[in-house]
Design an enzyme around this catalytic site. Structure first.
Site, PDB file in Angstrom:
ATOM      1  N   GLY A  82      -1.693 -36.609 -22.972  1.00  7.77           N
ATOM      2  CA  GLY A  82      -0.886 -37.805 -23.171  1.00  7.77           C
ATOM      3  C   GLY A  82      -1.402 -38.621 -24.343  1.00  7.77           C
ATOM      4  N   GLY A  95      -7.635 -42.415 -25.373  1.00  7.31           N
ATOM      5  CA  GLY A  95      -8.951 -42.821 -24.890  1.00  7.31           C
ATOM      6  C   GLY A  95      -8.954 -43.975 -23.924  1.00  7.31           C
ATOM      7  N   GLY A  96      -7.755 -44.373 -23.466  1.00  2.43           N
ATOM      8  CA  GLY A  96      -7.693 -45.412 -22.442  1.00  2.43           C
ATOM      9  C   GLY A  96      -8.442 -45.004 -21.182  1.00  2.43           C
ATOM     10  N   GLU A 103     -11.497 -34.857 -25.329  1.00  6.59           N
ATOM     11  CA  GLU A 103     -10.098 -34.593 -25.682  1.00  6.59           C
ATOM     12  C   GLU A 103      -9.998 -34.139 -27.132  1.00  6.59           C
ATOM     13  OE1 GLU A 103      -7.961 -37.786 -22.617  1.00  6.59           O
ATOM     14  OE2 GLU A 103      -8.274 -38.350 -24.707  1.00  6.59           O
TER      15      GLU A 103
END
Length: 219
Positions: A82, A95-96, A103
């Site tokens: 996402g 990176g939330g 990732e």
């Protein structure tokens, strides 16, 4: 259609990009959780997955999908993840969920990056969502001062330790006009592991869940 239903629609649409008997790169987050559920329905047709976080690894294993170490895999045909924001050039802020470094590593190995989002994540200019920066703990204050020089307002994400044992600074109030340039500048600061700009390795295919169905955008 609720936001979660739009996420789910985008996630399930990503299944068509999964090659038979392949190892699939899997990201992290609420939209990816729907993709992992979808992957579980075709687990007999794939060899397994490489995961970008401990959370995704646990969910994959719970569904009986084999999880491989990235170092034991030569290539990944696709990486599905996402984004917190994505612009028209397929640059992203991610990176939330604090898994940005892993990732970025898995995305670098994959032939194709499939980004799955709901329509609230599409933006003209990146930066409304705070930009996460993963930092070696002893460098936190120094890196924060350097980020201020770049025009940002860094905030320490209290109580969060990444899977790599590092900390996160969330950089607020940045209008990111040149994502590739800023990604390189921040990564050049000593003590930074990486930042949440995915511009040098952007998405190849964007699947957007909308009230009218899934929109497909290709780079």
């Amino acid at each position: 259609m609720t936001q979660d239903e739009m996420k789910k629609a985008a996630a399930w649409a990503a299944l068509k990009y999964v090659e038979k008997d392949s190892i699939v790169g899997v990201g992290t987050g609420s939209t990816v959780n729907h993709f992992i559920d979808a992957l579980g329905t075709i687990k007999a047709d794939i060899e397994g997955a490489v995961s970008s976080s401990e959370a995704s690894t646990a969910k994959l294993k719970a569904l009986g999908i084999p999880v491989y170490d990235l170092n034991s895999v030569d290539r990944l045909s696709v990486y599905v993840d996402g984004a917190d924001e994505i612009n028209g050039q397929m640059d992203m802020i991610k990176g939330g969920g604090a898994a940005l470094t892993r990732e970025k590593i898995v995305a670098a190995v994959a032939d194709k990056f499939i980004c799955i989002v709901d329509n609230t994540k599409e933006v003209a200019i990146l930066g409304e969502f705070p930009l996460p920066v993963e930092v070696i703990p002893m460098a936190r204050s120094y890196v924060a001062r350097e980020l201020v020089k770049l025009g940002g307002d860094p905030v320490y994400r209290e109580g969060v330790v990444t899977d790599n044992g590092n900390v996160i600074l969330d950089v607020h109030n940045m209008k990111i006009m040149e994502p590739k340039k800023l990604e390189a500048q921040i990564n050049g600061i000593v003590g930074v592991v990486t930042n949440g700009l995915f511009a040098h390795r952007g998405a190849d295919v964007l699947l957007v869940g909308t009230p009218d169905g899934v929109k497909t955008v290709t780079a």
